[in-house]
Motif scaffolding. Structure first.
Motif, mmCIF file in Angstrom:
data_model
loop_
_atom_site.group_PDB
_atom_site.id
_atom_site.type_symbol
_atom_site.label_atom_id
_atom_site.label_comp_id
_atom_site.label_asym_id
_atom_site.label_seq_id
_atom_site.Cartn_x
_atom_site.Cartn_y
_atom_site.Cartn_z
ATOM 1 N N ALA A 97 7.777 12.001 -12.811
ATOM 2 C CA ALA A 97 7.933 10.571 -12.868
ATOM 3 C C ALA A 97 7.058 9.632 -13.860
ATOM 4 O O ALA A 97 6.052 10.134 -14.115
ATOM 5 C CB ALA A 97 7.567 9.983 -11.523
ATOM 6 N N THR A 119 2.794 2.390 -5.645
ATOM 7 C CA THR A 119 3.911 2.905 -5.999
ATOM 8 C C THR A 119 3.925 4.290 -6.103
ATOM 9 O O THR A 119 4.641 5.064 -5.451
ATOM 10 C CB THR A 119 4.439 2.596 -7.555
ATOM 11 O OG1 THR A 119 4.655 1.131 -7.601
ATOM 12 C CG2 THR A 119 5.781 2.991 -7.956
ATOM 13 N N ARG A 120 2.762 4.756 -6.433
ATOM 14 C CA ARG A 120 2.351 6.335 -6.298
ATOM 15 C C ARG A 120 2.585 6.821 -4.957
ATOM 16 O O ARG A 120 3.410 7.661 -4.617
ATOM 17 C CB ARG A 120 1.108 6.568 -6.921
ATOM 18 C CG ARG A 120 0.679 8.036 -6.867
ATOM 19 C CD ARG A 120 -0.826 8.056 -7.119
ATOM 20 N NE ARG A 120 -1.357 9.504 -7.082
ATOM 21 C CZ ARG A 120 -1.835 10.113 -6.201
ATOM 22 N NH1 ARG A 120 -1.793 9.615 -4.936
ATOM 23 N NH2 ARG A 120 -2.218 11.217 -6.251
ATOM 24 N N LEU A 178 6.390 6.626 -3.529
ATOM 25 C CA LEU A 178 7.287 7.304 -4.307
ATOM 26 C C LEU A 178 6.804 8.922 -3.880
ATOM 27 O O LEU A 178 7.787 9.646 -3.676
ATOM 28 C CB LEU A 178 6.937 7.484 -5.875
ATOM 29 C CG LEU A 178 7.824 8.405 -6.492
ATOM 30 C CD1 LEU A 178 9.208 8.350 -6.395
ATOM 31 C CD2 LEU A 178 7.630 8.097 -8.194
ATOM 32 N N ARG A 179 5.878 9.319 -3.789
ATOM 33 C CA ARG A 179 5.298 10.754 -3.213
ATOM 34 C C ARG A 179 5.901 10.904 -1.821
ATOM 35 O O ARG A 179 6.254 12.001 -1.515
ATOM 36 C CB ARG A 179 3.731 10.977 -3.240
ATOM 37 C CG ARG A 179 3.048 11.299 -4.720
ATOM 38 C CD ARG A 179 1.776 11.606 -4.603
ATOM 39 N NE ARG A 179 1.536 12.609 -5.945
ATOM 40 C CZ ARG A 179 0.960 13.415 -5.953
ATOM 41 N NH1 ARG A 179 0.765 14.080 -4.750
ATOM 42 N NH2 ARG A 179 0.858 14.047 -6.951
ATOM 43 N N GLU A 237 8.532 9.426 -0.590
ATOM 44 C CA GLU A 237 10.033 9.695 -0.584
ATOM 45 C C GLU A 237 10.520 10.997 -1.201
ATOM 46 O O GLU A 237 11.293 11.683 -0.879
ATOM 47 C CB GLU A 237 10.477 8.552 -1.578
ATOM 48 C CG GLU A 237 10.467 7.085 -0.869
ATOM 49 C CD GLU A 237 11.418 7.107 0.518
ATOM 50 O OE1 GLU A 237 12.560 7.938 0.573
ATOM 51 O OE2 GLU A 237 11.085 6.426 1.283
ATOM 52 N N ALA A 238 9.618 11.285 -2.385
ATOM 53 C CA ALA A 238 9.903 12.659 -3.057
ATOM 54 C C ALA A 238 9.841 13.983 -2.176
ATOM 55 O O ALA A 238 10.589 14.772 -2.065
ATOM 56 C CB ALA A 238 9.415 12.812 -4.160
ATOM 57 N N ILE A 245 16.016 8.477 -3.869
ATOM 58 C CA ILE A 245 14.504 8.115 -3.734
ATOM 59 C C ILE A 245 14.317 6.865 -4.302
ATOM 60 O O ILE A 245 13.655 5.994 -3.614
ATOM 61 C CB ILE A 245 13.960 9.191 -4.483
ATOM 62 C CG1 ILE A 245 13.622 10.447 -3.731
ATOM 63 C CG2 ILE A 245 12.521 8.811 -4.948
ATOM 64 C CD1 ILE A 245 13.172 11.634 -4.438
ATOM 65 N N LEU A 246 14.833 6.478 -5.569
ATOM 66 C CA LEU A 246 14.625 4.963 -5.889
ATOM 67 C C LEU A 246 15.206 3.995 -5.176
ATOM 68 O O LEU A 246 14.777 3.005 -4.957
ATOM 69 C CB LEU A 246 15.532 4.942 -7.454
ATOM 70 C CG LEU A 246 14.645 5.840 -8.598
ATOM 71 C CD1 LEU A 246 15.227 5.566 -9.934
ATOM 72 C CD2 LEU A 246 13.129 5.595 -8.580
ATOM 73 N N LEU A 289 12.795 3.505 -2.322
ATOM 74 C CA LEU A 289 11.853 2.938 -2.945
ATOM 75 C C LEU A 289 11.708 1.598 -3.206
ATOM 76 O O LEU A 289 10.951 0.793 -2.704
ATOM 77 C CB LEU A 289 11.274 3.717 -4.248
ATOM 78 C CG LEU A 289 9.894 3.329 -4.548
ATOM 79 C CD1 LEU A 289 8.419 3.652 -3.778
ATOM 80 C CD2 LEU A 289 9.755 3.800 -6.065
ATOM 81 N N LEU A 303 10.822 2.351 -13.315
ATOM 82 C CA LEU A 303 10.529 3.538 -12.942
ATOM 83 C C LEU A 303 11.711 4.709 -13.333
ATOM 84 O O LEU A 303 12.569 4.326 -13.176
ATOM 85 C CB LEU A 303 10.303 3.951 -11.420
ATOM 86 C CG LEU A 303 9.776 5.045 -10.705
ATOM 87 C CD1 LEU A 303 8.347 5.466 -11.400
ATOM 88 C CD2 LEU A 303 9.691 4.912 -9.350
ATOM 89 N N TYR A 322 12.551 8.345 -12.439
ATOM 90 C CA TYR A 322 12.237 9.647 -11.699
ATOM 91 C C TYR A 322 13.261 10.775 -12.015
ATOM 92 O O TYR A 322 14.245 10.670 -12.015
ATOM 93 C CB TYR A 322 12.294 9.117 -10.350
ATOM 94 C CG TYR A 322 12.019 10.192 -9.509
ATOM 95 C CD1 TYR A 322 10.650 10.892 -9.213
ATOM 96 C CD2 TYR A 322 13.019 11.287 -8.785
ATOM 97 C CE1 TYR A 322 10.224 11.829 -8.412
ATOM 98 C CE2 TYR A 322 12.686 12.437 -7.873
ATOM 99 C CZ TYR A 322 11.340 12.732 -7.823
ATOM 100 O OH TYR A 322 10.952 13.731 -6.929
#
Length: 463
Positions: free
Chosen positions: A272, A290-291, A294-295, A297-298, A307-308, A311, A328, A330
């Motif tokens: 990402a 965000t970090r 995102l982790r 969700e991933a 995922i986006l 998020l 972003l 990804y």
């Protein structure tokens, strides 16, 4: 017998002796005044405590002006006046003077609409009202004189008044005494300005330390080294424009069902890159949020577009209230198939250099900024990579870097440098350094940046 007359030499010497004594007395008084003012200057240089310096002001004022009392009154930021120090030199009127000063400042605070008195045109009215209140409350026979304490910041502002009091009918407020009082008032103004500068410096040092800690935390949140991913050569770097930046990149292992390091290296990886609108601490805080999200969700194993979408829905309320948004990109790489699946939330599309053709392609899909609209939908695409292919992820600090003539580096400039470096067969780290050097050469500002710059290089190697 007639009395003897005084000689002419005795008669003529009396005025000379008197003149010499007068000159000697004036010299002693002048020397005393110079010593007092020198002591005040020494205190100004030496005292770290402003209150200690204020204690000297009325004392020295009394001595150099030969007044019976002196007082220092300061004005606060909210417009109110406060009696800071009072010194009475053997005066039986000291309690009356103190009472008059305290009552005048207190009455002024209670009677005048202080909320309406700001640092503008109403400020001179405050001094006039204070003098008027004091004149009405002093016992009859006590005269006073005052001078302003003017501090220059963005403009010249009266920050207080220095008063002298006398009940001697013969006391004369001559030019010499006025000048001496003004000298002391000016030194008081310098002391106030120095103290405020020292306070600002301490606040700045504390803020710098907090920013340094924040920058260190952010550096630790970014990958401190690139992971080992089967079949890939990686390089990444974020160069911030200030202590804390808004750029973000990450490598996220999709570890479901994987037990050892070799399996993790050969498993799927999320790659990402993002950019928070804005700079500094607010952008850094949003980047950290965000970090983490995102982790999470991933690791749920969803596709990049899903995922986006998740998020965006989760972050939208917070981002909307902060008036900031996130771009972003990804992607998810599968080492077994060499397929790179990706989805883009309005970030600059990465560049793909094909080793077989020597051509550069843009990896892009449609998608809105993270945080703009909770109903946004995100497209998804995928590409199969071949040995020698190179993907360059970047932020706008690269393409928007400008030279002294105002010309920007632009995507075309980046593509030309990428093509040149890839044609030379540069590895991932060498290509990253090559791009940064090209940007520095273009802008003529090596080591100095107006925006954060981030690069992530992914190069497929033949296993």
């Amino acid at each position: 017998m007639s009395p003897a007359l005084p000689s002419s030499s005795t008669t003529s010497s009396s005025p000379v002796i008197a003149l010499k004594e007068m000159v000697s007395r004036l010299q002693r008084e002048n020397s005393k005044i110079q010593e007092l003012l020198a002591s005040l200057s020494f205190a100004l240089r030496s005292f770290n405590n402003l209150n200690q310096f204020f204690e000297l002001i009325p004392l020295i004022t009394c001595r150099v002006t030969e007044a019976e009392a002196a007082a220092l009154v300061l004005f606060r930021a909210d417009g109110q006046a406060r009696l800071e120090q009072l010194h009475c030199h053997a005066s039986d009127q000291c309690p009356n003077i103190r009472a008059a000063l305290e009552t005048a400042t207190r009455t002024l605070a209670n009677s005048v609409g202080m909320a309406a008195i700001d640092a503008g045109s109403d400020r001179p009215q405050l001094e006039q009202l204070l003098d008027q209140q004091l004149r009405e409350r002093l016992p009859q026979g006590i005269q006073f004189y005052a001078t302003a304490i003017l501090v220059k910041d963005s403009r010249l502002t009266e920050r207080g008044r220095l008063y002298v009091f006398s009940q001697q009918p013969a006391y004369e407020w001559n030019e010499t005494r006025q000048q001496l009082l003004q000298v002391i008032a000016d030194q008081t103004a310098v002391a106030i300005a120095n103290d405020e500068l020292a306070l600002k410096l301490r606040d700045r040092q504390r803020l710098d330390r907090e920013l340094e800690i924040g920058a260190e935390i952010q550096r630790r949140l970014l990958p401190h080294r690139c992971p080992k991913i089967h079949g890939l050569e990686l390089a990444a770097e974020c160069r911030t424009a200030s202590w804390v930046g808004g750029d973000y990149y990450d490598f996220i292992p999709i570890t479901y069902g994987l037990s050892d390091q070799q399996e993790i290296e050969q498993g799927r990886w999320g790659i990402a890159i993002g950019d928070v609108m804005g700079k500094g601490v607010p952008a850094g805080l949003i980047m950290t949020m965000t970090r983490g999200m995102l982790r999470a969700e991933a690791l749920n194993g969803h596709r990049p577009s899903r995922i986006l979408q998740h998020l965006n829905r989760a972050m939208q309320p917070d981002l909307e209230s902060s008036h900031r948004f996130v771009t972003l990109f990804y992607s998810e790489y599968n080492p077994q198939t060499r397929i790179l699946a990706y989805s883009n939330a309005a970030h600059l599309p990465p560049l793909l250099w094909r080793a077989e053709t020597g051509m550069i392609h843009r990896l892009d899909t449609y998608g809105m900024l993270i945080g703009l609209d909770p109903r946004s939908q995100y497209q998804e695409a995928e590409v199969r990579l071949q040995p020698g292919d190179t993907v360059i992820y970047y932020t706008d600090g690269i393409t928007e870097a400008d030279n002294p003539k105002g010309k920007r580096f632009e995507e075309e400039g980046l593509a030309a440098v990428v093509k040149e470096g890839c044609t030379k067969g540069l590895g991932a780290q060498a290509l990253l350094d090559y791009i940064f050097d090209a940007v520095d050469t273009f802008t003529h500002t090596k080591g100095r940046r107006s925006d954060d710059m981030t690069l992530v290089i992914l190069r497929v190697i033949d296993q």
